[in-house]
Structure formats: C-alpha cells, structure tokens
Write a protein that holds these residues in place. Structure first.
Motif, PDB file in Angstrom:
ATOM      1  N   UNK A 166     103.556  34.981  25.793  1.00  0.00           N
ATOM      2  CA  UNK A 166     104.822  35.269  25.122  1.00  0.00           C
ATOM      3  C   UNK A 166     105.006  36.773  24.959  1.00  0.00           C
ATOM      4  N   UNK A 167     103.958  37.438  24.530  1.00  0.00           N
ATOM      5  CA  UNK A 167     104.031  38.875  24.319  1.00  0.00           C
ATOM      6  C   UNK A 167     102.732  39.489  24.827  1.00  0.00           C
ATOM      7  N   UNK A 168     102.806  40.045  26.011  1.00  0.00           N
ATOM      8  CA  UNK A 168     101.603  40.595  26.646  1.00  0.00           C
ATOM      9  C   UNK A 168     101.009  41.769  25.906  1.00  0.00           C
ATOM     10  N   UNK A 169     101.765  42.348  24.970  1.00  0.00           N
ATOM     11  CA  UNK A 169     101.237  43.506  24.245  1.00  0.00           C
ATOM     12  C   UNK A 169     100.778  43.124  22.838  1.00  0.00           C
ATOM     13  N   UNK A 170     100.622  41.844  22.591  1.00  0.00           N
ATOM     14  CA  UNK A 170     100.233  41.402  21.250  1.00  0.00           C
ATOM     15  C   UNK A 170      98.727  41.569  21.100  1.00  0.00           C
ATOM     16  N   UNK A 171      98.329  42.686  20.495  1.00  0.00           N
ATOM     17  CA  UNK A 171      96.930  43.090  20.487  1.00  0.00           C
ATOM     18  C   UNK A 171      96.019  42.166  19.679  1.00  0.00           C
ATOM     19  N   UNK A 172      96.437  41.625  18.517  1.00  0.00           N
ATOM     20  CA  UNK A 172      95.516  40.728  17.797  1.00  0.00           C
ATOM     21  C   UNK A 172      95.056  39.553  18.657  1.00  0.00           C
ATOM     22  N   UNK A 173      95.983  38.980  19.430  1.00  0.00           N
ATOM     23  CA  UNK A 173      95.594  37.852  20.292  1.00  0.00           C
ATOM     24  C   UNK A 173      94.617  38.319  21.353  1.00  0.00           C
ATOM     25  N   UNK A 174      94.831  39.510  21.876  1.00  0.00           N
ATOM     26  CA  UNK A 174      93.929  40.019  22.911  1.00  0.00           C
ATOM     27  C   UNK A 174      92.517  40.213  22.334  1.00  0.00           C
ATOM     28  N   UNK A 175      92.459  40.733  21.116  1.00  0.00           N
ATOM     29  CA  UNK A 175      91.140  40.982  20.518  1.00  0.00           C
ATOM     30  C   UNK A 175      90.414  39.680  20.194  1.00  0.00           C
ATOM     31  N   UNK A 176      91.118  38.741  19.604  1.00  0.00           N
ATOM     32  CA  UNK A 176      90.454  37.462  19.284  1.00  0.00           C
ATOM     33  C   UNK A 176      90.101  36.691  20.556  1.00  0.00           C
ATOM     34  N   UNK A 177      90.928  36.869  21.591  1.00  0.00           N
ATOM     35  CA  UNK A 177      90.608  36.220  22.866  1.00  0.00           C
ATOM     36  C   UNK A 177      89.291  36.773  23.410  1.00  0.00           C
ATOM     37  N   UNK A 178      89.146  38.095  23.341  1.00  0.00           N
ATOM     38  CA  UNK A 178      87.905  38.700  23.828  1.00  0.00           C
ATOM     39  C   UNK A 178      86.705  38.176  23.037  1.00  0.00           C
ATOM     40  N   UNK A 179      86.881  38.055  21.735  1.00  0.00           N
ATOM     41  CA  UNK A 179      85.788  37.537  20.903  1.00  0.00           C
ATOM     42  C   UNK A 179      85.446  36.105  21.288  1.00  0.00           C
ATOM     43  N   UNK A 180      86.491  35.301  21.497  1.00  0.00           N
ATOM     44  CA  UNK A 180      86.245  33.892  21.854  1.00  0.00           C
ATOM     45  C   UNK A 180      85.598  33.786  23.232  1.00  0.00           C
ATOM     46  N   UNK A 181      86.017  34.634  24.142  1.00  0.00           N
ATOM     47  CA  UNK A 181      85.460  34.555  25.502  1.00  0.00           C
ATOM     48  C   UNK A 181      83.969  34.882  25.519  1.00  0.00           C
ATOM     49  N   UNK A 182      83.536  35.695  24.551  1.00  0.00           N
ATOM     50  CA  UNK A 182      82.112  36.024  24.489  1.00  0.00           C
ATOM     51  C   UNK A 182      81.273  34.767  24.246  1.00  0.00           C
ATOM     52  N   UNK A 183      81.887  33.767  23.675  1.00  0.00           N
ATOM     53  CA  UNK A 183      81.126  32.559  23.345  1.00  0.00           C
ATOM     54  C   UNK A 183      81.192  31.508  24.437  1.00  0.00           C
TER      55      UNK A 183
END
Lengths: 590, 249
Positions: B81-98
């Motif tokens: 929806x919003x490619x520049x939505x940074x909170x989602x990007x950060x939490x996505x990175x955290x989730x991907x680590x798992x």
C-alpha cells in the motif's frame, strides 16, 4: 654308502620339520629391542581352512600383545576340471617386553585344513638402556626408552562436591636432549570421563627438570564438572606413539611405544540438603557486579542494565539472578553472554537487560542477589551486587510511553514491544484511517501526453520568434505581410475622404507596391498592368485592377467630384480586387 | 484538493469505526490477539479501511499470536500500500530474522519476460519528467541562440528534440505495453512443497518454509506458479500461500 645314509637321514629330518612347520611361519620386526619398545610379530599361514593363531603361550612368556592387524588373500586354481581354493592369512601383532635379557617367543599353533602346525620359536634380546647419541663425558647415566618420553595424568582435587570444577592435567614429557622427538596421534585421545561434564580445554608448553634431566612438557588441561555424586573414575590416558632419537653413530632410531597412565579416582560429595530456594546449581566461588550503561535516565527511554557474575564454576549452572521488585521500571528478558578466561577456570557470565523507567524521580536499583554453594565454606552463600541510585528525568513527550495511565502492569504491556525489537502498533485513528493512495504504475492520459503541450508551446515560440525576426530583417516580407491590412485601412479611410478616388488610387497602388516589393510612388495604370502581367496575374483580374485605376485617374483629371455611390462602387471593386490579388500573390510568393 | 479529499474521506468514517479501532487496540494490549485481529479485519471489511498502518497493526497482532507467516504477509501488504512505510519495513526485517532462511524476494525481472522494456531503466513517470526536462533544455538553448543571434550549438538544438521524442516514445510504450509488476506471495505453512507440475504425485522439487516470500506469475485452479530467489520455480498449492494483492486483501 655311509655318506648316502647320512644324506637320507638329514632329508628325512628336514622333511619332518617341514611337515611340522608346514604352511605356517612367523617373523619379528626386530631381534633387539628396548624394554617396553613396541615391535611386531607377524604370522603367516596358507591353506583352505585356517584358524586363528593361539597366542596364549606368547602371553605366558611375558610378552605383551596388542590388537593385531589382519590381512588375507584367496587364490582359486582349476586344473583338470578340479578347482582348488587356497587362502593366505597374515596376522601382525604389536608386542612389547618389559623384562631385560634374552626372551624366546615360543612356537605358535595354527590349525590349517584340520591339522595343527607350529611356527619356529624365535629369540629376542631385550635391553634396558637405549644407545643414545654423543653424550658428555660426565653423563654416564643409563637411559631407558621410558626416560626419553613419558606421560602423567593428575587432577587438582581428589574430593569435590557435585558440580564443583575440577582440573584434569595431562602432561607429556619429552627429553630435551639427543634430538629426541615424539610422534603423537593426529587427534590426541582423551581419557574417559563418565559422570563428568567437560568444560574448557587448553594446552600449554613449558620446560621442566625431572629426575635431573630437562624435559619439554606439553600440558593439556581439561575442566571437569561432576554431574553425579559418588566414586567416579577418570579413565586411563592411553595412546600409541613413536619415539625418535639419534644413536651414538648419529643414526636415527625409532621405537613405537604405548603410553598409558593409571586411572584417577575422584570422590564426589553430594550438595547439602535442603537446598535453599533460588539455588540454580552453581557451585564454586562467584562475585556479582551490576552496572547501568547510562548516567542520566529519562522516563520511557530504555537503557542497558548489565549484571556480571564472575568466578570459578560451571557457566551452564549460572542462571539469571533474580531481580528485585522495582515497580518503577520495566525489564526485558536478558541477553546472555558467556566468557571463559583463557587458560583458566575463571568464567564470566553477562546478563544484559533493557530497563525502561516508568516513573520520574529519584529511584534505586536494589542489590542483585546470586545464590551459590561454596565448597570452601561448605555452605550456600549469597553474593550481592551494588545498589544503584538513579535519577529519572520526566519524558519530554508524554504521549509515548508513560502518559497512558492505568497500572504499572498495563504500562509494562505497552512497552513490551521493545523486548523483541517489534515496533508498537499505531493507535492514532487519524493515521490508521488515512487513505493510502498507492501510486499506480500506469500514468493517466493527461500526464502521459503533457510533453506534447510543452512541445507545442516550444514550436509556437520558435515560429513566432523566427517570424518576428524576419519581419525586422526582410523588408519585402514585412511589406507583403502588412500589405493587406494597410490597404484595408486606407480603403476604409478613403470612403470618408474629400477625394476618395485619389485615396483609392493610392491605396491600390500602395498595396500592389507592397505585395511586389516595388516603389509605388508615381505608378500609372499602364505601369501597374505591366507589373501585374510580369507577376503572371490573370488577365481578368489584371483588367479589373487597371480599369479601377483608370476610373480613379479619370475622376482625378476630369476635375469634377465623384458621387458617393460611384465612390462606394469603386471602393467595393477595389476591395474585391485587393482580396483576389492578395490571395494570388501570397500563393506565388510562398 | 488532495487534502480536501482526504479530509472528506476521514470524516466520512462513522463513529463506530473509531470504536472498533479502540476495541482492537485494547484487545491487543490485553494480549487477546485473536480478538484484535478480528476487530482490525472488521475495519477493512466493514468500513473499507485499506491503510498501511492498519495492515501494520494486523501484522503485529499475528506476530504476537505466533503466526510468523501471516505477520510477514501483512507487513508486506502494508508495504504494498505504501512502499515508504518504514515501521512495516522494520518489523518485517525483524520477523524475517526468525524465518528458517530469511529468503530474499527474487527481482521482478526474473519473472517478467519482455524484451527491451524489461531492461529500460526509467518508469513511465520518470520518462515523462525526463521528456519535459529535455524540452525545457531545448527551449532554453533556442532562447539563448535567438537573443545572442549565434549559430553555434545548432546541432544540439536539433538533437535535443530528437532525444525528447525518443524518451517520450519509450515512456508511452512502457506505460501501455509493459506488464504490471509480479505479485508477491508469502508462505503460511511450516513446510510447503513445490512441485515440477500441478500434481502432488510428483516428488517435490524443493520446500518453502513459513514466511518465505516468492513471486507468482500464474494462477491455475488450486495452483500457483512461484519463483524463488536463486532462479528456482515450480507449482505450489494456493492454500499454502497468501498473495499480497492490494486490491484483494
């Protein structure tokens, strides 16, 4: 006759011996060995069915045998339709003798194809000393092969408590003279340590005097933690290596040896009961330290709170210390890191918490407690960290963590998102209900074709400026461009003039002069006809123009005034002629 | 105008939507993540809220509930929806680590099969802007040459319109003939086999793990063709993956 009889007797004896030894033979790798030096006894047998050799007589003779290596081959022969299968088997026994003197390896029995055969006995000379290289005159002491290299195993304690660290030291001594060297297994085997948990292991090398001689010592240290109480045994350290040295003739000598230590008995005492609550199993000696990584704390801003437990003991038994009750703060789960000191039983375990102050003001982190069992004092001991007073500044933006209201527990839940690095949810309705406009990849028609407008403007500007420049520089073009409009104005003015015929004449000749870029002054009707003819104006239009001009000339030279109707009709004719001439000459010019 | 439209859209949401959001947030903080997810989903289905922060909250709720695959799916949806939505990007990175492999998403060019336009670097929007810029340069150059009455740089004044025309042509072609970007999908199951064909009788070519992100280029019945990082591709059952589709969420 007597000689022939003797030969027959000898042949019979040899045949009898050969029959007794038959297809079985024995060989040794050395006829002269040192005490405890490893040599090899090889036994070879040929036949269809071969049993294992009976080595009991050899063992009874005081010869120590190790596990043999074994090799066999089979050959199949078919002669005259009959197939014969022959087997050849060889056993190679590592052997060593611990008594000095001549030792006889007795005959060895092997059963081949159901018949028992014996090998020939062999004698071996066993010497106590080894022939070493050039020695100083005053060094007359005898050296055995055991003096060249030997091993020892020891522990720092024989009686320990369950879980108490124990240091097992395995030392390897090699004589630091006569170029003695030792060939060890690539991966040094370690003693069996059933009932112990193994900890850190390290290796050191140093030099040491032993029995008046200098040795190079390699010491392997292994930390052990007993996991059960009772009498435990650290098994023998046993392995095979090769000792190398140079003899008095500077020839290299090699002797295989089995190195072995005695097992070490350890008594493990159980921990006293009852065990206090909060005891995690740590046994040894420990200290506790606690630090904050920031001097100034702000409400809602997390900081690191580090607790370090250091000392001698099993790091796996050190659990996170119990944190005192602090309702003014929230603690995350700890990040744990263990550091083992090099070449030491000392260990450090770090617990790093994320502390988030929930209330502003003066607060204190009470001393952190850690409970362990001390073998020295034979009782459970509590170690305390320092108390840390802190001053917490109020948060500048109060809507983030601490202005939520409710209980401290609810506040903890609000900020637990930091525990695993997860950013918190968005609660602001304006943000959540905002309309997200995802930019589409495809552009709309107007956006897509907006460059066409820009291009059109550019082209229009270029043409306008070029046209303007031509008007300034090209007189003929400028006269032609303005000819019609000038003529129309003059015609409009002519109808209202006192002498319209003169004005009409001047307007018409002026127009023709402008269109053809000639001087209109003094043009007569006949000259106009000639000029128009030259410009290939059609005859009909040419005659209209000429007639109009002649009508104007007649009126002007007749000296009488022209009626308004005549002037209007003449003006109309001239206007039509101008229109047609303009079209015609513009086409020709272009 | 945009501000006005946004204000109208916001004000048009009934008070009930605000109540549902408050209930969802309360349920989240109370640890009732299933209820929070249900309430957030109501905002989407009943009130038509399709914002990146809403998907971000749903991602957090699924994450707290222990469903890593769906958490990653909603973070991806927020970014769709919003490619520049940074909170989602950060939490996505955290989730991907798992996730088991933290598998990167393959580049879109690995799926799109156009010829030249596949390698054309400018988007249509950038192409249009570039055309405007070149035309502006051409105008400036013409102005300078006109006022200074010089014939120098005549070649450039002819070249710039040609360049503008080329840029414009490519922008138009890219805008009307290029395929839409391939959609992403997120693996929801612990292990999802990927087959050579649309048959589970085949032995699987490889496995996808929960949270693995892939690109899809074909949907056939219950199957979808997935492309994974490294160039591998195959068919997986649709119910094992969730497609990140802005329109279809």
């Amino acid at each position: 006759m007597r000689c022939g009889t003797l030969i027959i007797i000898c042949a019979a004896f040899v045949a009898a011996v050969a029959q007794a030894q038959g297809p079985v033979s024995m060989d040794v790798s050395a006829r002269r060995v040192s005490m405890n030096e490893v040599f090899h006894i090889s036994i070879t047998a040929n036949g269809s069915e071969i049993s294992e050799p009976d080595m009991q007589d050899v063992i009874d003779a005081g010869i120590r045998l190790d596990t043999p290596s074994h090799r066999s081959s089979t050959s199949i022969q078919t002669i005259g339709g009959e197939t014969a299968v022959t087997q050849s088997r060889t056993w190679r026994y590592p052997a060593s003798i611990s008594q000095e003197g001549m030792v006889t390896i007795p005959r060895i029995s092997v059963t081949v194809d159901g018949q028992e055969y014996f090998t020939q006995p062999k004698e071996i000379e066993v010497t106590r000393t080894v022939d070493m290289g050039a020695r100083p005159p005053d060094d007359t002491a005898e050296l055995t092969i055991e003096d060249l290299a030997f091993i020892r195993a020891a522990t720092d304690k024989r009686v320990v408590y369950n879980g108490e660290p124990l240091l097992l030291r395995l030392r390897l001594y090699v004589l630091d003279q006569f170029y003695v060297s030792l060939e060890t297994p690539r991966r040094m085997p370690m003693p069996e340590t059933h009932g112990f948990q193994t900890g850190q292991q390290w290796q050191e090398s140093y030099s040491e005097m032993y029995a008046g001689r200098r040795y190079r010592v390699t010491e392997l240290s292994q930390v052990l933690y007993p996991t059960t109480s009772g009498d435990l045994t650290v098994g023998a350290w046993e392995w095979q290596g090769g000792v190398r040295w140079f003899n008095s003739r500077r020839q290299p000598q090699t002797a295989a040896r089995v190195f072995e230590t005695n097992p070490v008995q350890i008594t493990v005492l159980p921990l006293p009961t009852p065990r206090p609550s909060g005891f995690s199993g740590a046994v040894g000696r420990f200290d506790v330290d606690a630090r904050l990584n920031a001097e100034h704390l702000t409400q809602g801003a997390p900081v690191r709170f580090n607790i370090t437990i250091s000392g001698e003991g099993n790091p796996n038994a050190i659990s996170a210390p119990s944190l005192p009750e602090m309702p003014w703060a929230h603690f995350s789960d700890p990040e744990v890191e263990t550091q083992q000191q090099q070449n030491s039983t000392e260990v450090q375990k770090h617990f790093s918490y994320l502390l988030t102050p929930l209330r502003a003001g003066l607060q204190e982190i009470p001393p952190v407690q850690f409970l362990y069992f001390s073998p020295e004092s034979k009782e459970y001991v509590t170690a305390y960290g320092p108390a840390i007073p802190v001053e917490i500044q109020p948060a500048s933006d109060s809507d983030t963590f601490v202005a939520i209201g409710g209980s401290a527990e609810e506040q903890r839940r609000r900020i637990e998102v930091y525990d695993d690095g997860l950013l918190p949810i968005i609660t602001d309705p304006q943000v959540v209900f905002s309309v997200s406009t995802r930019p589409g990849r495809r552009l709309g028609f107007l956006t897509m074709f907006s460059p066409v407008v820009t291009l059109a403007l550019l082209i229009a500007t270029v043409f306008t400026l070029k046209h303007r420049r031509r008007l300034l520089r090209d007189t003929g073009y400028a006269r032609r461009y303005y000819a019609k409009s000038t003529c129309i104005k003059r015609l409009d003015a002519a109808t209202a003039a006192e002498d319209p015929t003169d004005s009409l004449y001047r307007a018409l000749t002026g127009f023709i002069g402008d269109m053809l870029n000639i001087n209109e002054a003094g043009l007569t009707s006949s000259e106009v006809e000639a000029v128009l003819s030259e410009a290939q104006v059609p005859e009909a239009l040419r005659s209209v123009v000429v007639r109009s001009l002649k009508a104007c000339e007649r009126a002007r030279y007749a000296g009488r005034g022209t009626s308004k109707e005549e002037a209007t009709a003449l003006c109309s004719a001239v206007r039509d002629a101008v229109e047609q001439l303009h079209e015609l000459l513009r086409e020709k010019q272009s | 105008m945009t501000v006005l439209i946004l204000a109208l859209a916001f004000s048009s949401l009934p008070h009930e939507a605000h109540t549902v959001l408050e209930e969802a947030n309360t349920a989240y903080y109370a640890g009732d993540y299933a209820l929070a997810i249900e309430q957030y989903d109501q905002l989407r289905t009943r009130f038509g809220v399709n914002s990146a922060p809403l998907f971000f909250n749903m991602g957090n709720a699924w994450r707290r509930k222990g469903d890593l695959g769906r958490a990653i799916y909603y973070y991806e949806a927020a970014l769709a929806v919003d490619g520049r939505y940074d909170p989602a990007r950060r939490n996505l990175q955290t989730a991907l680590q798992e996730t088991q492999r933290n598998l990167p998403v393959p580049p879109a060019t690995a799926v799109q099969e156009q010829g030249f336009l596949r390698h054309y670097p400018l988007s249509p929007w950038q192409g249009v802007l570039a055309t405007h810029f070149v035309l502006l340069l051409a105008s400036l150059l013409f102005g300078i040459r006109y006022w200074r009455e010089t014939t120098r740089l005549k070649w450039l004044s002819r070249l710039l319109p040609v360049v503008a025309l080329l840029l414009f042509s490519f922008a138009v072609a890219d805008n009307y003939f290029s395929e839409p970007p391939p959609k992403r999908a997120v693996t929801l199951q612990d292990e999802t086999p990927v087959f050579f064909s649309m048959s589970e009788l085949d032995s699987p070519r490889f496995l996808l793990y929960e949270g693995d992100r892939v690109l899809i280029d074909r949907l056939e019945g219950d199957w979808m063709r997935v492309h994974v990082h490294g160039g591998e591709r195959g068919w997986a059952r649709r119910d094992n993956l969730a497609v990140v589709d802005f329109a279809g969420i």
